[in-house]
Structure formats: C-alpha cells, structure tokens
Enzyme design. Structure first.
Site: not given
Length: 410
Positions: A122, A199, A202, A225, A363
């Site tokens: 992203h 990253d 998620q 999140k 994104c």
C-alpha cells in the site's frame, strides 16, 4: 469458549441501524470497531487521570506514567519483542515506516543502493522509500506477483544483491488478503545481511505475531486495526539497529540534556518519542491488546477463516462476480468485481441496505494497475462478524448483479 453473541455485545456500534437496516460492518481492513472496554478506558483517563507522563512529581502523573508504560509491556508481549526498549509508540503504521525511512534510511542508504518492496504494497510502504531514493539517488526495486496475487519468490531472489540495503514488505495485503512468506523473505535477505521491515498493519489483527521467531528487523502496526484507538501504533526494531539510528523528531521526551552548545539524546525507546505523546489512546490501546488476548488469537483466526471460506463459496456462486486475489494463504479479505458494475456503485447499493464495505484502489494503486483495473469492492471480516451477515451480503450482491443483467437484457 468462543461466544459470538457475547462478542457482538461488546461492540456498542454494532447495535445500531444504518439506513433503516441492522448494520453489517465489513470494512475492517480499513479500521475495526472498538469494544466497550477500549471506549471506557478513554473516558476513564480523561475523567480520572488526565496528566502528562514521565516527568510529573504528583500522583496523577505517576498513575498516567504507570498505565502508559503498562501498555508498552502489553505491546511487547503482543508481538513477543525481547525488550520494551524495542517498542516505540507511533501514530500508526505509516509513521513507523516513515520513521525507519527517515532515520535508518538517511543514515544507511547511499547513492546507487537498492531497496526492495513488492507489487502489493500500500502507498505507505511505497512513498517513503520513493522519497528516500529520490533524495539519496538510491534505486527502488519491486517484486512481481502472480495473477493469483502471490509474490514470485524466485524473482525476489534475483533482485537481492550486494547493492540491496533494505527489504520492506507487507505481511498481509490489505487489498487481496494474501499472506506473504515473510519468514522465507527474511531468511533470504539475512544471508546477505540485509535488514527487513515487515508492514504488519493487516497481519496484527488476524493471527499471532512473533517478531523474534520471524526474525524481522522492523515490524510496524496500527492500533485502530486491532480494535484499539486511531492515531496510535507501534514500531518494533531490533535494539542494536534502533540504538544506531539517529532520532526522528526533536524535542521533549527524546532529549537527555540540552544546552546551546548541543543536545544529547535519551535512551531507547524514548529517543524516538518526541513531545507529549498520545497518552489516552496509548493507555486505551492496552485494553485492545487485553481484549484480543482474552478471546485468543487462534480463536479469532479460526472464526475469520470460517467466514472467509463461507463468503468465498457464496460470492463465487454469484453470476458475473469475480474475486481479485486467490492466494493459497489469505486472511479474511475478499476483493471483487461484478461485470459491468463500477465498484463504487456496488458499495453505494450495499450501503443503502446498511452494509458497509470499501471500494476503490485501497491505497494500492500500483497493485490495481498490475491487475489492469481501477479498483475493487472489498469485504473484510473481523471477529464480531457472522455467517448470517455474510449470507445477507451475498443475497444483496446477487440482487445487484441480477438487476444489472435485467437492464442489459431490456
């Protein structure tokens, strides 16, 4: 025992109607809803504790500091870092990546060096590296992916060289749900002494994360999140790397001594936490970690995988619906298109019946370009979602697709 009804009662926002229908919230990859314990923690801080941390010589400051640092320990346990010195509070994933790009990148990346990312990043894991490369004269390399949405590992290995100074890859794609083989990526990069940033925006909400077992050098994720407040996040970094990195922002907690002749900087983790921090949200973030731990990461993963399997079967049965991203290893994210209907129109039609999904490029515009599309509709599931909600969305999507086919035939 996993009790979905009890879990849903913990989230006040789920009890409401939207546009006259019970809310179905399937936009969890963008942000998850907050349990009452998190909301109560924010109220409790401002009504009973509100005070600055670390330097106050009074009771409220001591309480605030204690609760603030309790969150750091909870974050350490949440990702199994070896020390709280390796846990830096940030505004979120984006700031964590920018911190590494600014501090590690500016001190370690030189002209001609190479940074490797993947096609499915992203924007927050693309733009900081582009800015760094432009400033330093470095080169950004991109790992290609398959039509199913999986990294082509052999191509990654070809990109690795003595010029590579950093690999930055997403653990789980926000747009496709793909779980990347980060352990293999890290192992290959470490053979050339190349550090790896993962990253975890998620991955942190969906399954257990162990940064020591993973052996990543940096790991970033966002509170909002993981059922916590917005504007909060964590950067994990190996202690030796963090100690060698210069500060990111100057002022406040990051100093040890200041004179007009110069400044000496604080020890980890405070070296990277300038200014008055986001105290209330930091304290509330611990409640989110506690809540997830109480349910159990494995229980969450099992429930969400069941939803993903069930939703995939239903979605694939809808005439004209195509799922984008069919990786073997996925979390509970379904990106899809329906022939002849713009993704935005799908989202609007669902919203009219109280169903919230995400539409657009998520994104991740380079990823959309890879698939030759402008964007998708995306349904993403969390611990509080149910099969009944999946069925309701499936019926709505079938009606939307049927209505369009009827118009075409007329």
């Amino acid at each position: 025992m996993f009790d979905i009804n009890k879990i849903r009662e913990d989230f006040p926002i789920l009890q409401q109607e939207v546009n006259g229908f019970p809310l179905v919230y399937f936009d969890n990859a963008a942000t998850s809803q907050k349990p009452k314990v998190v909301i109560d923690a924010l109220n409790s801080y401002y009504t009973g504790v509100n005070s600055n941390v670390h330097r106050g010589a009074h009771t409220l400051a001591d309480i605030a500091t204690g609760q603030f640092e309790d969150t750091r320990e909870a974050a350490r346990q949440f990702i199994n870092a070896s020390s709280t010195e390796e846990v830096i509070f940030t505004k979120g994933t984006t700031e964590g990546i920018n911190l590494v790009a600014y501090s590690f990148g500016r001190s370690q990346i030189q002209k001609g060096d190479e940074i490797i990312i993947s096609t499915m990043e992203h924007h927050s894991n693309i733009v900081p590296w582009q800015m760094l490369c432009e400033e330093k004269g470095a080169i950004l390399k991109v790992i290609p992916i398959t039509d199913e949405g999986e990294i082509i590992f052999e191509e990654f290995e070809k990109l690795l060289s003595e010029k590579t100074k950093l690999v930055a890859v997403v653990h789980v794609s926000n747009a496709l749900g793909t779980i990347n083989p980060v352990e293999r990526i890290i192992e290959a990069a470490h053979k050339l002494d190349v550090p790896v940033l993962v990253d975890g925006a998620q991955s942190s909400p969906h399954f257990d994360v162990d940064v020591q077992k993973m052996d990543c050098d940096f790991y970033v994720f966002s509170s909002h999140k993981v059922y916590g407040p917005t504007g909060m996040g964590v950067l994990y970094g190996k202690k030796a790397l963090l100690e060698a990195m210069p500060p990111f922002i100057g002022g406040g907690e990051m100093i040890k001594e200041v004179s007009f002749k110069g400044t000496t900087f604080n020890e980890l983790p405070f070296k990277f936490e300038a200014g008055t921090p986001n105290i209330a949200d930091t304290i509330a973030m611990k409640k989110a970690f506690d809540y997830v731990n109480q349910i159990g990461k494995q229980n969450i993963a099992d429930h969400e995988n069941d939803l993903l399997t069930y939703a995939t079967e239903i979605f694939e049965s809808i005439d004209g619906l195509r799922i984008v991203g069919q990786a073997k290893e996925k979390v509970s994210v379904l990106s899809f298109l329906i022939d002849g209907i713009h993704a935005y129109d799908i989202g609007m039609a669902l919203d009219a019946t109280g169903i919230a999904i995400r539409t657009g490029h998520h994104c991740a515009q380079p990823l959309m370009e890879r698939f030759g599309i402008e964007g998708t509709a995306r349904a993403s599931f969390a611990v509080y979602n149910t099969k009944e909600e999946v069925e309701r969305v499936g019926k709505s999507l079938d009606r939307i697709a049927s209505r369009f086919r009827t118009k075409i035939s007329v």
